[in-house]
Design a protein around this motif. Structure first.
Motif, PDB file in Angstrom:
ATOM      1  N   VAL A  13       0.813  -1.221   0.000  1.00 22.37           N
ATOM      2  CA  VAL A  13       0.000   0.000   0.000  1.00 22.37           C
ATOM      3  C   VAL A  13       0.846   1.272   0.000  1.00 22.37           C
ATOM      4  N   GLU A  14       0.186   2.393  -0.302  1.00 30.28           N
ATOM      5  CA  GLU A  14       0.863   3.688  -0.271  1.00 30.28           C
ATOM      6  C   GLU A  14       0.831   4.323   1.113  1.00 30.28           C
ATOM      7  N   LYS A  15      -0.142   3.936   1.931  1.00 31.78           N
ATOM      8  CA  LYS A  15      -0.259   4.463   3.288  1.00 31.78           C
ATOM      9  C   LYS A  15      -0.075   3.322   4.287  1.00 31.78           C
ATOM     10  N   PRO A  16       1.175   2.933   4.552  1.00 23.68           N
ATOM     11  CA  PRO A  16       1.397   1.789   5.445  1.00 23.68           C
ATOM     12  C   PRO A  16       0.970   2.040   6.891  1.00 23.68           C
ATOM     13  N   ASP A  17       0.857   3.301   7.291  1.00 23.89           N
ATOM     14  CA  ASP A  17       0.419   3.590   8.660  1.00 23.89           C
ATOM     15  C   ASP A  17      -1.049   3.260   8.871  1.00 23.89           C
ATOM     16  N   ALA A  18      -1.823   3.201   7.784  1.00 21.35           N
ATOM     17  CA  ALA A  18      -3.255   2.934   7.876  1.00 21.35           C
ATOM     18  C   ALA A  18      -3.574   1.440   7.917  1.00 21.35           C
ATOM     19  N   VAL A  19      -2.564   0.593   7.826  1.00 21.70           N
ATOM     20  CA  VAL A  19      -2.790  -0.854   7.851  1.00 21.70           C
ATOM     21  C   VAL A  19      -3.076  -1.295   9.285  1.00 21.70           C
ATOM     22  N   ASP A  20      -4.183  -2.024   9.453  1.00 20.64           N
ATOM     23  CA  ASP A  20      -4.571  -2.532  10.765  1.00 20.64           C
ATOM     24  C   ASP A  20      -4.879  -4.015  10.626  1.00 20.64           C
ATOM     25  N   VAL A  21      -4.202  -4.833  11.415  1.00 23.17           N
ATOM     26  CA  VAL A  21      -4.388  -6.281  11.358  1.00 23.17           C
ATOM     27  C   VAL A  21      -4.762  -6.764  12.755  1.00 23.17           C
ATOM     28  N   ARG A  22      -5.848  -7.529  12.830  1.00 21.85           N
ATOM     29  CA  ARG A  22      -6.297  -8.080  14.109  1.00 21.85           C
ATOM     30  C   ARG A  22      -6.542  -9.574  13.966  1.00 21.85           C
ATOM     31  N   GLU A  23      -6.324 -10.278  15.050  1.00 15.68           N
ATOM     32  CA  GLU A  23      -6.562 -11.719  15.075  1.00 15.68           C
ATOM     33  C   GLU A  23      -7.763 -12.007  15.956  1.00 15.68           C
ATOM     34  N   ASN A  26     -11.954 -17.949  17.056  1.00 18.68           N
ATOM     35  CA  ASN A  26     -13.260 -18.560  17.278  1.00 18.68           C
ATOM     36  C   ASN A  26     -13.053 -19.949  17.860  1.00 18.68           C
ATOM     37  N   GLU A  27     -14.154 -20.667  18.059  1.00 26.88           N
ATOM     38  CA  GLU A  27     -14.061 -22.020  18.603  1.00 26.88           C
ATOM     39  C   GLU A  27     -13.303 -22.956  17.672  1.00 26.88           C
ATOM     40  N   ASP A  28     -13.534 -22.793  16.360  1.00 26.04           N
ATOM     41  CA  ASP A  28     -12.984 -23.756  15.411  1.00 26.04           C
ATOM     42  C   ASP A  28     -12.001 -23.175  14.409  1.00 26.04           C
ATOM     43  N   SER A  29     -11.707 -21.871  14.483  1.00 28.48           N
ATOM     44  CA  SER A  29     -10.779 -21.271  13.522  1.00 28.48           C
ATOM     45  C   SER A  29     -10.190 -19.974  14.063  1.00 28.48           C
ATOM     46  N   ILE A  30      -9.192 -19.488  13.340  1.00 26.71           N
ATOM     47  CA  ILE A  30      -8.581 -18.195  13.638  1.00 26.71           C
ATOM     48  C   ILE A  30      -8.777 -17.321  12.405  1.00 26.71           C
ATOM     49  N   VAL A  31      -9.329 -16.131  12.611  1.00 28.38           N
ATOM     50  CA  VAL A  31      -9.571 -15.206  11.508  1.00 28.38           C
ATOM     51  C   VAL A  31      -8.662 -14.000  11.680  1.00 28.38           C
ATOM     52  N   ILE A  32      -7.910 -13.693  10.629  1.00 24.43           N
ATOM     53  CA  ILE A  32      -7.059 -12.507  10.630  1.00 24.43           C
ATOM     54  C   ILE A  32      -7.768 -11.454   9.797  1.00 24.43           C
ATOM     55  N   GLU A  33      -8.126 -10.356  10.437  1.00 25.31           N
ATOM     56  CA  GLU A  33      -8.840  -9.270   9.769  1.00 25.31           C
ATOM     57  C   GLU A  33      -7.837  -8.210   9.329  1.00 25.31           C
ATOM     58  N   ALA A  61      -0.056 -21.604   4.058  1.00 21.95           N
ATOM     59  CA  ALA A  61       1.172 -22.393   4.097  1.00 21.95           C
ATOM     60  C   ALA A  61       1.929 -22.184   5.404  1.00 21.95           C
ATOM     61  N   ALA A  62       1.910 -20.965   5.915  1.00 23.71           N
ATOM     62  CA  ALA A  62       2.628 -20.670   7.157  1.00 23.71           C
ATOM     63  C   ALA A  62       1.919 -21.226   8.385  1.00 23.71           C
ATOM     64  N   SER A  63       0.628 -21.505   8.259  1.00 23.82           N
ATOM     65  CA  SER A  63      -0.148 -21.956   9.418  1.00 23.82           C
ATOM     66  C   SER A  63      -0.434 -23.458   9.392  1.00 23.82           C
ATOM     67  N   VAL A  64       0.360 -24.206   8.672  1.00 22.87           N
ATOM     68  CA  VAL A  64       0.133 -25.649   8.566  1.00 22.87           C
ATOM     69  C   VAL A  64       0.168 -26.316   9.939  1.00 22.87           C
ATOM     70  N   LYS A  65       1.064 -25.884  10.791  1.00 18.80           N
ATOM     71  CA  LYS A  65       1.200 -26.515  12.107  1.00 18.80           C
ATOM     72  C   LYS A  65       0.330 -25.854  13.181  1.00 18.80           C
ATOM     73  N   ALA A  66      -0.482 -24.898  12.792  1.00 15.80           N
ATOM     74  CA  ALA A  66      -1.371 -24.243  13.756  1.00 15.80           C
ATOM     75  C   ALA A  66      -2.454 -25.222  14.198  1.00 15.80           C
ATOM     76  N   PRO A  67      -2.912 -25.098  15.433  1.00 14.04           N
ATOM     77  CA  PRO A  67      -3.926 -26.037  15.922  1.00 14.04           C
ATOM     78  C   PRO A  67      -5.294 -25.867  15.252  1.00 14.04           C
ATOM     79  N   LYS A  68      -5.561 -24.684  14.716  1.00 15.05           N
ATOM     80  CA  LYS A  68      -6.834 -24.400  14.063  1.00 15.05           C
ATOM     81  C   LYS A  68      -6.560 -23.819  12.671  1.00 15.05           C
ATOM     82  N   PRO A  69      -7.494 -23.954  11.740  1.00 16.80           N
ATOM     83  CA  PRO A  69      -7.310 -23.328  10.435  1.00 16.80           C
ATOM     84  C   PRO A  69      -7.305 -21.798  10.557  1.00 16.80           C
TER      85      PRO A  69
END
Length: 75
Positions: A13-23, A26-33, A61-69
């Protein structure tokens, strides 16, 4: 995973300061927003969603060994 998605998004992106990532765990998965500036939305999604698909593929690919998808949502 959050650091990985944030690093990739900030490189795109052109405005890297505006990037917001949250994890959200849930009970059965992990969602990265991923939130970016509305002007940069097209750069993160790409033509026909190719860049978004590539980000999701790298995270999967990086989350292959994670306990949840792990899923990436671009909000």
């Amino acid at each position: 995973m959050v650091e990985l998605v944030k690093y990739i998004a900030q490189a795109l992106v052109e405005k890297p300061d505006a990037v917001d990532v949250r994890e959200v765990e849930n009970e059965d998965s992990i969602v990265i927003e991923l939130r970016v500036d509305p002007d940069d939305m097209g750069k993160v999604i790409g033509k026909q969603g190719r860049i978004a698909k590539a980000i999701r593929t790298v995270v999967k690919a990086a989350s292959v060994k994670a306990p949840k998808p792990v899923f990436v949502e671009i909000i």
